[in-house]
Write a protein that holds these residues in place. Structure first.
Motif, mmCIF file in Angstrom:
data_model
loop_
_atom_site.group_PDB
_atom_site.id
_atom_site.type_symbol
_atom_site.label_atom_id
_atom_site.label_comp_id
_atom_site.label_asym_id
_atom_site.label_seq_id
_atom_site.Cartn_x
_atom_site.Cartn_y
_atom_site.Cartn_z
ATOM 1 N N GLU A 47 106.313 -17.978 81.114
ATOM 2 C CA GLU A 47 105.529 -18.163 79.872
ATOM 3 C C GLU A 47 105.337 -16.572 78.733
ATOM 4 O O GLU A 47 105.598 -16.552 77.814
ATOM 5 C CB GLU A 47 103.904 -17.649 80.120
ATOM 6 C CG GLU A 47 102.297 -18.512 79.475
ATOM 7 C CD GLU A 47 101.839 -18.798 79.693
ATOM 8 O OE1 GLU A 47 100.710 -18.943 79.344
ATOM 9 O OE2 GLU A 47 101.621 -19.398 81.315
ATOM 10 N N SER A 48 105.636 -15.907 79.828
ATOM 11 C CA SER A 48 105.477 -14.368 78.706
ATOM 12 C C SER A 48 107.550 -13.889 77.809
ATOM 13 O O SER A 48 107.242 -13.517 77.246
ATOM 14 C CB SER A 48 106.171 -12.561 79.901
ATOM 15 O OG SER A 48 104.569 -13.096 80.550
ATOM 16 N N ALA A 49 107.997 -14.488 78.578
ATOM 17 C CA ALA A 49 109.801 -14.863 77.906
ATOM 18 C C ALA A 49 109.198 -15.815 76.572
ATOM 19 O O ALA A 49 109.366 -15.891 75.262
ATOM 20 C CB ALA A 49 110.809 -15.218 78.407
ATOM 21 N N ALA A 50 109.077 -16.970 76.724
ATOM 22 C CA ALA A 50 108.353 -17.823 75.563
ATOM 23 C C ALA A 50 107.132 -16.889 74.293
ATOM 24 O O ALA A 50 107.609 -17.303 73.258
ATOM 25 C CB ALA A 50 107.245 -19.135 76.196
ATOM 26 N N ALA A 51 106.317 -16.748 75.193
ATOM 27 C CA ALA A 51 105.521 -15.422 74.020
ATOM 28 C C ALA A 51 106.661 -14.265 73.407
ATOM 29 O O ALA A 51 106.678 -13.881 72.243
ATOM 30 C CB ALA A 51 105.202 -14.508 75.205
ATOM 31 N N ILE A 52 107.729 -13.560 73.792
ATOM 32 C CA ILE A 52 108.092 -12.867 73.412
ATOM 33 C C ILE A 52 109.308 -14.231 71.929
ATOM 34 O O ILE A 52 109.899 -13.760 70.906
ATOM 35 C CB ILE A 52 109.589 -12.203 73.924
ATOM 36 C CG1 ILE A 52 109.056 -11.759 74.721
ATOM 37 C CG2 ILE A 52 110.435 -11.840 73.826
ATOM 38 C CD1 ILE A 52 109.599 -10.845 76.226
ATOM 39 N N ILE A 53 109.925 -14.911 72.928
ATOM 40 C CA ILE A 53 110.235 -15.710 71.653
ATOM 41 C C ILE A 53 109.792 -16.906 70.446
ATOM 42 O O ILE A 53 109.837 -16.668 69.017
ATOM 43 C CB ILE A 53 111.203 -17.027 72.328
ATOM 44 C CG1 ILE A 53 112.280 -16.663 73.936
ATOM 45 C CG2 ILE A 53 111.493 -17.934 71.061
ATOM 46 C CD1 ILE A 53 112.959 -17.767 74.472
ATOM 47 N N VAL A 54 108.431 -16.983 70.598
ATOM 48 C CA VAL A 54 107.409 -17.701 69.670
ATOM 49 C C VAL A 54 107.117 -15.565 68.857
ATOM 50 O O VAL A 54 107.523 -16.090 67.790
ATOM 51 C CB VAL A 54 106.324 -17.830 70.083
ATOM 52 C CG1 VAL A 54 104.661 -17.898 69.463
ATOM 53 C CG2 VAL A 54 106.748 -18.279 70.887
ATOM 54 N N ALA A 55 106.911 -14.879 69.157
ATOM 55 C CA ALA A 55 106.749 -13.737 68.465
ATOM 56 C C ALA A 55 108.390 -13.304 67.614
ATOM 57 O O ALA A 55 108.219 -13.416 66.367
ATOM 58 C CB ALA A 55 106.604 -12.336 69.398
ATOM 59 N N GLU A 56 109.478 -13.763 68.018
ATOM 60 C CA GLU A 56 110.688 -13.622 67.349
ATOM 61 C C GLU A 56 110.850 -14.120 66.312
ATOM 62 O O GLU A 56 111.299 -14.217 64.787
ATOM 63 C CB GLU A 56 111.712 -13.967 68.630
ATOM 64 C CG GLU A 56 111.748 -12.466 69.023
ATOM 65 C CD GLU A 56 113.069 -12.314 70.105
ATOM 66 O OE1 GLU A 56 113.879 -13.493 69.859
ATOM 67 O OE2 GLU A 56 113.531 -11.506 70.539
ATOM 68 N N SER A 59 108.666 -13.864 63.341
ATOM 69 C CA SER A 59 109.034 -12.758 62.890
ATOM 70 C C SER A 59 109.167 -13.050 60.755
ATOM 71 O O SER A 59 110.003 -14.112 60.785
ATOM 72 C CB SER A 59 109.510 -11.345 63.249
ATOM 73 O OG SER A 59 110.475 -10.613 62.813
ATOM 74 N N GLU A 60 108.853 -11.795 60.366
ATOM 75 C CA GLU A 60 109.869 -12.231 59.250
ATOM 76 C C GLU A 60 110.684 -11.357 58.589
ATOM 77 O O GLU A 60 111.648 -12.005 57.717
ATOM 78 C CB GLU A 60 108.659 -10.926 57.844
ATOM 79 C CG GLU A 60 106.931 -11.934 58.014
ATOM 80 C CD GLU A 60 105.787 -11.428 56.867
ATOM 81 O OE1 GLU A 60 106.977 -10.963 55.935
ATOM 82 O OE2 GLU A 60 105.302 -11.608 57.018
ATOM 83 N N TRP A 62 114.821 -11.630 59.363
ATOM 84 C CA TRP A 62 115.702 -12.222 59.761
ATOM 85 C C TRP A 62 116.500 -12.355 60.927
ATOM 86 O O TRP A 62 116.665 -13.553 61.742
ATOM 87 C CB TRP A 62 116.429 -12.845 57.890
ATOM 88 C CG TRP A 62 117.514 -13.326 58.591
ATOM 89 C CD1 TRP A 62 117.473 -14.666 58.113
ATOM 90 C CD2 TRP A 62 119.185 -13.263 58.697
ATOM 91 N NE1 TRP A 62 118.968 -15.181 58.517
ATOM 92 C CE2 TRP A 62 119.980 -14.277 58.757
ATOM 93 C CE3 TRP A 62 119.873 -12.151 59.462
ATOM 94 C CZ2 TRP A 62 120.728 -14.263 59.514
ATOM 95 C CZ3 TRP A 62 120.990 -11.830 59.837
ATOM 96 C CH2 TRP A 62 121.151 -13.263 59.792
ATOM 97 N N ILE A 63 117.053 -10.860 60.498
ATOM 98 C CA ILE A 63 117.706 -10.280 62.546
ATOM 99 C C ILE A 63 116.667 -10.567 63.403
ATOM 100 O O ILE A 63 117.235 -11.252 64.848
ATOM 101 C CB ILE A 63 117.905 -9.496 61.620
ATOM 102 C CG1 ILE A 63 118.996 -8.872 62.888
ATOM 103 C CG2 ILE A 63 117.370 -7.746 62.399
ATOM 104 C CD1 ILE A 63 120.514 -9.506 62.489
ATOM 105 N N ALA A 64 115.452 -9.916 63.265
ATOM 106 C CA ALA A 64 114.183 -11.054 64.354
ATOM 107 C C ALA A 64 114.463 -12.407 65.247
ATOM 108 O O ALA A 64 114.764 -12.385 66.081
ATOM 109 C CB ALA A 64 113.232 -9.894 64.547
ATOM 110 N N ARG A 65 114.598 -12.992 63.485
ATOM 111 C CA ARG A 65 114.654 -14.120 64.368
ATOM 112 C C ARG A 65 115.754 -15.627 64.912
ATOM 113 O O ARG A 65 116.049 -16.433 64.929
ATOM 114 C CB ARG A 65 114.356 -15.185 62.473
ATOM 115 C CG ARG A 65 112.455 -15.070 62.504
ATOM 116 C CD ARG A 65 112.335 -16.428 61.944
ATOM 117 N NE ARG A 65 113.090 -16.402 60.720
ATOM 118 C CZ ARG A 65 113.382 -15.437 59.714
ATOM 119 N NH1 ARG A 65 112.231 -14.606 58.930
ATOM 120 N NH2 ARG A 65 113.862 -15.557 58.283
#
Length: 128
Positions: A47-56, A59-60, A62-65
């Motif tokens: 769930e924590s890893a999913a939260a990180i992926i969701v945040a990425e 993100s606005e 482009w490189i983070a996404r």
């Protein structure tokens, strides 16, 4: 918020299990264990890893996404070079250390998981 993501995430994991595990009884055991982990709250790390992926994904930047897909693309280029270009043209190959193979396997699994999370985020946003 993350419980809305966890459902599609588990569904994505089940799909990967169905494709990767040929023994249907073994696949059923793995899926039952995952369901048990969800019910007992042992999925906090996922769930924590999913939260990180969701945040990425949200993100606005482009490189983070895009860094995960770009990394997988780079691995694909290296593999294509070593197993397609080198045999055809005799060019030098790139050494692929065992750790890189491990990272690639982990990355592909994470990418599949990440795609499932992205789909879950879309569903979550639609239901807000």
């Amino acid at each position: 918020m993350f419980s809305a993501i966890l459902g599609p995430l588990i569904g994505g994991l089940f799909a990967v299990i169905d494709k990767a595990i040929e023994d249907k009884d073994e696949a059923a055991k793995i899926k039952a264990r995952l369901q048990e982990m969800v019910l007992t709250g042992q999925m906090k790390e996922i769930e924590s890893a999913a939260a990180i992926i969701v945040a990425e994904a949200q993100s606005e930047s482009w490189i983070a996404r895009s860094w995960r897909p770009l990394l997988m693309l780079l691995f694909g280029v290296i593999i294509a070079n070593n197993y397609l270009v080198v045999p055809l043209f005799g060019t030098p190959s790139a050494d692929i250390p065992p750790d890189m193979w491990d990272l690639l396997k982990l990355g592909v699994g994470g990418y599949v998981l990440g795609r499932s999370v992205e789909k879950g985020v879309k569903v979550w946003k639609e239901n807000e």
